[in-house]
Structure formats: structure tokens, C-alpha cells
Write a protein that holds these residues in place. Structure first.
Motif, PDB file in Angstrom:
ATOM      1  N   CYS A   1       0.839  -1.202   0.000  1.00 50.04           N
ATOM      2  CA  CYS A   1       0.000   0.000   0.000  1.00 50.04           C
ATOM      3  C   CYS A   1       0.874   1.252   0.000  1.00 50.04           C
ATOM      4  N   THR A   2       0.596   2.140  -0.931  1.00 46.74           N
ATOM      5  CA  THR A   2       1.357   3.392  -1.015  1.00 46.74           C
ATOM      6  C   THR A   2       0.639   4.524  -0.279  1.00 46.74           C
ATOM      7  N   HIS A   3      -0.495   4.196   0.337  1.00 45.97           N
ATOM      8  CA  HIS A   3      -1.298   5.180   1.069  1.00 45.97           C
ATOM      9  C   HIS A   3      -1.741   6.328   0.149  1.00 45.97           C
ATOM     10  N   CYS A   4      -2.042   5.934  -1.087  1.00 47.49           N
ATOM     11  CA  CYS A   4      -2.488   6.938  -2.063  1.00 47.49           C
ATOM     12  C   CYS A   4      -3.904   7.431  -1.747  1.00 47.49           C
ATOM     13  N   THR A   5      -4.644   6.687  -0.959  1.00 42.92           N
ATOM     14  CA  THR A   5      -6.016   6.971  -0.498  1.00 42.92           C
ATOM     15  C   THR A   5      -7.093   6.844  -1.586  1.00 42.92           C
ATOM     16  N   ALA A   6      -6.735   6.348  -2.756  1.00 39.10           N
ATOM     17  CA  ALA A   6      -7.722   6.232  -3.840  1.00 39.10           C
ATOM     18  C   ALA A   6      -8.928   5.379  -3.434  1.00 39.10           C
ATOM     19  N   CYS A   7      -8.686   4.395  -2.598  1.00 37.49           N
ATOM     20  CA  CYS A   7      -9.765   3.476  -2.209  1.00 37.49           C
ATOM     21  C   CYS A   7     -10.650   4.011  -1.090  1.00 37.49           C
TER      22      CYS A   7
ATOM     23  N   CYS B   1     -12.561  -1.801  -3.795  1.00 40.72           N
ATOM     24  CA  CYS B   1     -11.166  -1.376  -3.658  1.00 40.72           C
ATOM     25  C   CYS B   1     -10.236  -2.154  -4.593  1.00 40.72           C
ATOM     26  N   LEU B   2     -10.602  -3.392  -4.881  1.00 35.60           N
ATOM     27  CA  LEU B   2      -9.752  -4.188  -5.780  1.00 35.60           C
ATOM     28  C   LEU B   2      -9.668  -3.549  -7.159  1.00 35.60           C
ATOM     29  N   LYS B   3     -10.771  -2.909  -7.548  1.00 37.37           N
ATOM     30  CA  LYS B   3     -10.816  -2.331  -8.896  1.00 37.37           C
ATOM     31  C   LYS B   3     -10.045  -1.025  -8.986  1.00 37.37           C
ATOM     32  N   VAL B   4      -9.908  -0.333  -7.853  1.00 34.32           N
ATOM     33  CA  VAL B   4      -9.248   0.977  -7.929  1.00 34.32           C
ATOM     34  C   VAL B   4      -7.789   0.947  -7.494  1.00 34.32           C
ATOM     35  N   CYS B   5      -7.397  -0.090  -6.793  1.00 34.96           N
ATOM     36  CA  CYS B   5      -6.015  -0.106  -6.304  1.00 34.96           C
ATOM     37  C   CYS B   5      -5.051  -0.500  -7.418  1.00 34.96           C
ATOM     38  N   ALA B   6      -4.233   0.451  -7.809  1.00 34.38           N
ATOM     39  CA  ALA B   6      -3.278   0.210  -8.888  1.00 34.38           C
ATOM     40  C   ALA B   6      -2.058  -0.570  -8.417  1.00 34.38           C
TER      41      ALA B   6
END
Ligand code: SF4
Ligand code: SF4
Length: 139
Positions: A89-95, A126-131
Motif C-alpha cells: 500500500c502506497t497510502h495513495c487513499t484512492a480506495c 477497492c480491488l478495482k481501484v487499487c493500482a
């Protein structure tokens, strides 16, 4: 709109009932039968089992599950877990804003993302948005 998979088991009295028809028509759910099986038997020994994917709002899914309980169908979520890999996790917060239950959340001011397994309903958003493939499903 969320998607959940359940294992339904029902007694002989329910085997002939159009259960999925009612889930679609009365509760506005999209259903996809993944597996169906009727265990042959005499009278009350006959039992049915269905693995079914249902898609709809959480409210309609809850109403559909209430209907199943009322007619004597037992259900349980298909055993599946969402796994969060902290090291990826890069903690990008997208999810975070997309997670409907707050299972993925961000702490301020550090902006650190964390995962609360107890709150997760395995909707897979979240699976769909986590790059970074930091979340996955284990079956
Ligand atoms: S989208 Fe993926 S990488 Fe970004 S915060 Fe969520 S889990 Fe972490
Ligand atoms: S699958 Fe992901 S988005 Fe859905 S509830 Fe669980 S953590 Fe939140």
C-alpha cells in the motif's frame, strides 16, 4: 451497487419455489447462479443448495436476505476474505472514499491508510481501484 456471493441451502418445501425470480422481481436484484444442486431424497430428506451472486444496493440485498429467512432458506456468505497487504500500500487513499463501510480509512494528519477487516463486506470495490494490488480476495 455491490455484489455478494452466498451459499443458500433450503429444505424440500422450498425446492420448487421460484426463489431467484422473487429476488429479481421483488427486490430488484441481479442474480447469477454459480452452482445449483438438489440432493435427492424422500420427502423432507430432499434438499437444495445454490451458490448465487447477487448484485444491488445494500438495502435491497438485506431485504432479499430477509425474504430468504422468512421462507426457510439458510444463507451464508461464500467464504472469502479481503486481504490488505500493508507493504504494498502506497497510502495513495484512492480506495478510501469509495469503500462503502469505512473498512479502508485514512488517519489524519499522517494520511496513513489502514484496513479494518471487521468492517469489510467484500464488495471488491477497492480491488478495482487499487493500482498497486495492495488488496486481493482470498477464497
Ligand atoms: S488504493 Fe491501494 S495503494 Fe492506494 S491506499 Fe488503497 S490499498 Fe493503498
Ligand atoms: S472490499 Fe474493499 S471497498 Fe469493499 S468494504 Fe472491503 S475494504 Fe471496503
Amino acid at each position: 451497487m455491490i455484489k455478494k456471493t452466498y451459499v443458500l441451502s433450503f429444505p424440500q418445501a422450498v425446492v420448487q419455489q421460484p426463489v431467484t425470480y422473487h429476488l429479481i422481481k421483488d427486490y430488484n436484484l441481479i442474480t447469477n447462479i454459480l452452482k445449483a444442486q438438489v440432493t435427492p431424497g424422500q420427502g423432507s430428506e430432499e434438499k437444495g443448495m445454490l451458490v448465487i451472486e447477487v448484485q444491488g444496493s445494500q438495502k435491497n440485498i438485506d431485504r432479499g436476505l430477509d425474504y430468504l429467512t422468512r421462507i426457510g432458506v439458510h444463507y451464508q456468505p461464500l467464504a472469502q476474505d479481503v486481504v490488505w497487504y500493508e507493504d504494498r500500500c502506497t497510502h495513495c487513499t484512492a480506495c478510501v472514499s469509495l469503500c462503502p463501510t469505512g473498512a479502508l480509512s485514512v488517519s489524519r494528519p499522517t494520511m496513513t491508510v489502514s484496513f479494518d477487516k471487521e468492517k469489510c463486506i467484500a464488495c471488491e470495490i477497492c480491488l478495482k481501484v487499487c493500482a498497486y494490488k495492495a488488496v486481493s480476495i482470498s477464497l
